[in-house]
Enzyme design. Structure first.
Site, PDB file in Angstrom:
ATOM      1  N   GLY A 183       6.350 -22.032 -12.031  1.00 15.42           N
ATOM      2  CA  GLY A 183       6.753 -21.285 -11.409  1.00 15.42           C
ATOM      3  C   GLY A 183       6.762 -19.992 -11.365  1.00 15.42           C
ATOM      4  N   GLN A 201       6.569 -11.150 -10.305  1.00 13.99           N
ATOM      5  CA  GLN A 201       5.162 -11.629 -10.471  1.00 13.99           C
ATOM      6  C   GLN A 201       4.393 -11.474  -9.594  1.00 13.99           C
ATOM      7  OE1 GLN A 201       6.422 -15.359 -12.506  1.00 13.99           O
ATOM      8  NE2 GLN A 201       4.929 -14.604 -13.866  1.00 13.99           N
ATOM      9  N   CYS A 216       2.506 -17.859 -19.311  1.00 15.74           N
ATOM     10  CA  CYS A 216       3.029 -16.922 -18.365  1.00 15.74           C
ATOM     11  C   CYS A 216       1.916 -16.527 -17.208  1.00 15.74           C
ATOM     12  CB  CYS A 216       3.999 -15.869 -18.630  1.00 15.74           C
ATOM     13  SG  CYS A 216       4.105 -14.586 -17.532  1.00 15.74           S
ATOM     14  N   LEU A 217       1.963 -17.013 -15.959  1.00 15.59           N
ATOM     15  CA  LEU A 217       0.852 -16.843 -15.194  1.00 15.59           C
ATOM     16  C   LEU A 217       0.864 -15.258 -15.423  1.00 15.59           C
ATOM     17  CD1 LEU A 217       2.003 -18.464 -12.187  1.00 15.59           C
ATOM     18  CD2 LEU A 217       0.343 -19.287 -13.667  1.00 15.59           C
ATOM     19  N   HIS A 265      12.607 -19.987 -17.988  1.00 11.74           N
ATOM     20  CA  HIS A 265      11.971 -18.326 -18.285  1.00 11.74           C
ATOM     21  C   HIS A 265      11.621 -18.053 -17.092  1.00 11.74           C
ATOM     22  CE1 HIS A 265       7.416 -17.944 -19.079  1.00 11.74           C
ATOM     23  NE2 HIS A 265       7.486 -17.450 -17.416  1.00 11.74           N
ATOM     24  N   GLU A 266      11.959 -18.462 -16.094  1.00 14.50           N
ATOM     25  CA  GLU A 266      12.343 -17.838 -14.318  1.00 14.50           C
ATOM     26  C   GLU A 266      13.106 -16.985 -14.338  1.00 14.50           C
ATOM     27  OE1 GLU A 266       8.821 -17.847 -13.067  1.00 14.50           O
ATOM     28  OE2 GLU A 266       8.171 -18.915 -14.270  1.00 14.50           O
ATOM     29  N   HIS A 310      13.178 -13.754 -15.795  1.00 18.32           N
ATOM     30  CA  HIS A 310      11.817 -12.816 -15.090  1.00 18.32           C
ATOM     31  C   HIS A 310      13.067 -11.642 -14.412  1.00 18.32           C
ATOM     32  CE1 HIS A 310       7.829 -13.261 -15.663  1.00 18.32           C
ATOM     33  NE2 HIS A 310       7.508 -14.820 -15.587  1.00 18.32           N
TER      34      HIS A 310
HETATM   35 ZN    ZN Z   1       6.470 -15.623 -16.078  1.00 23.85          ZN
END
Ligand code: ZN
Length: 194
Positions: free
Chosen positions: A62, A67, A113-114, A155-156, A159
């Site tokens: 995701g 991001q 998390c990326l 999670h997304e 964000h």
């Molecule tokens: Zn993340």
């Protein structure tokens, strides 16, 4: 062998995007609520295609617009649920519904998390989630799921409200997570994953 085709209630994710450098925790854009999406036009489609390309390049399940440094409340995902079935989607202006009362069970699984790559730590979240919002053409969309998909949708959506999962951890676990990231940060130079 390829996986079974992903479940895509509103059609496939847009492709042909450009991989963009990942914005990291600490950048201002990641820590404030994102602007609502109001134009469902070619510009949005291009942004979303770039998000999809970046998510796949980074091996993520995701990715939210912040991001890649864009202040818009939209995320994309391609994520398996408990049974292993993948669902793909685009959600603009998401709102989350979580189970309450006796239906509320926590999943203590690891999360990453990326935007803090290479680090994973346990983070308790409800084991089922439903997200509603708008799709690429402004149509109403809804996605529900368990397993990793439940975690991903939460999670997304976080964000898009300027919350990173570190905000949900104790100080001790947050430090442990940061240490993990610091150890491997050389593997994720500034332009990564572009
Ligand atoms: Zn993340």
């Amino acid at each position: 062998m390829p996986d079974a085709p992903p479940h895509a209630p509103h059609g496939p994710l847009p492709d042909g995007g450009t991989v963009r450098p990942m914005t990291r925790w600490g950048s201002a854009v990641m820590h404030r609520p994102q602007q609502l999406v109001t134009s469902f036009d070619d510009e949005l489609r291009t942004l979303v295609a770039d998000m999809v390309a970046t998510m796949y390049a980074a091996d993520g399940v995701g990715l939210a617009a912040c991001q890649i440094g864009v202040d818009q409340a939209v995320f994309v995902f391609d994520c398996p649920d408990e049974s292993g079935e993948h669902t793909v989607g685009v959600v603009c202006n998401p709102s989350l519904t979580l189970p309450e009362g006796p239906d509320r069970r926590l999943d203590e699984g690891d999360e990453g998390c990326l935007s803090l790559p290479g680090a994973f730590i346990e983070c308790a979240r409800p084991d089922f989630a439903t997200v509603r919002g708008l799709g690429l053409d402004g149509e109403e969309v809804e996605f529900s799921g368990d397993g990793l998909l439940a975690r991903c949708l939460q999670h997304e959506t976080d964000h898009t409200f300027g919350t990173v999962f570190g905000d949900r951890l104790s100080t001790k676990l947050r430090k442990k997570l940061q240490k993990q990231h610091d150890k491997v940060s050389d593997e994720f130079p500034d332009g990564w994953p572009a």
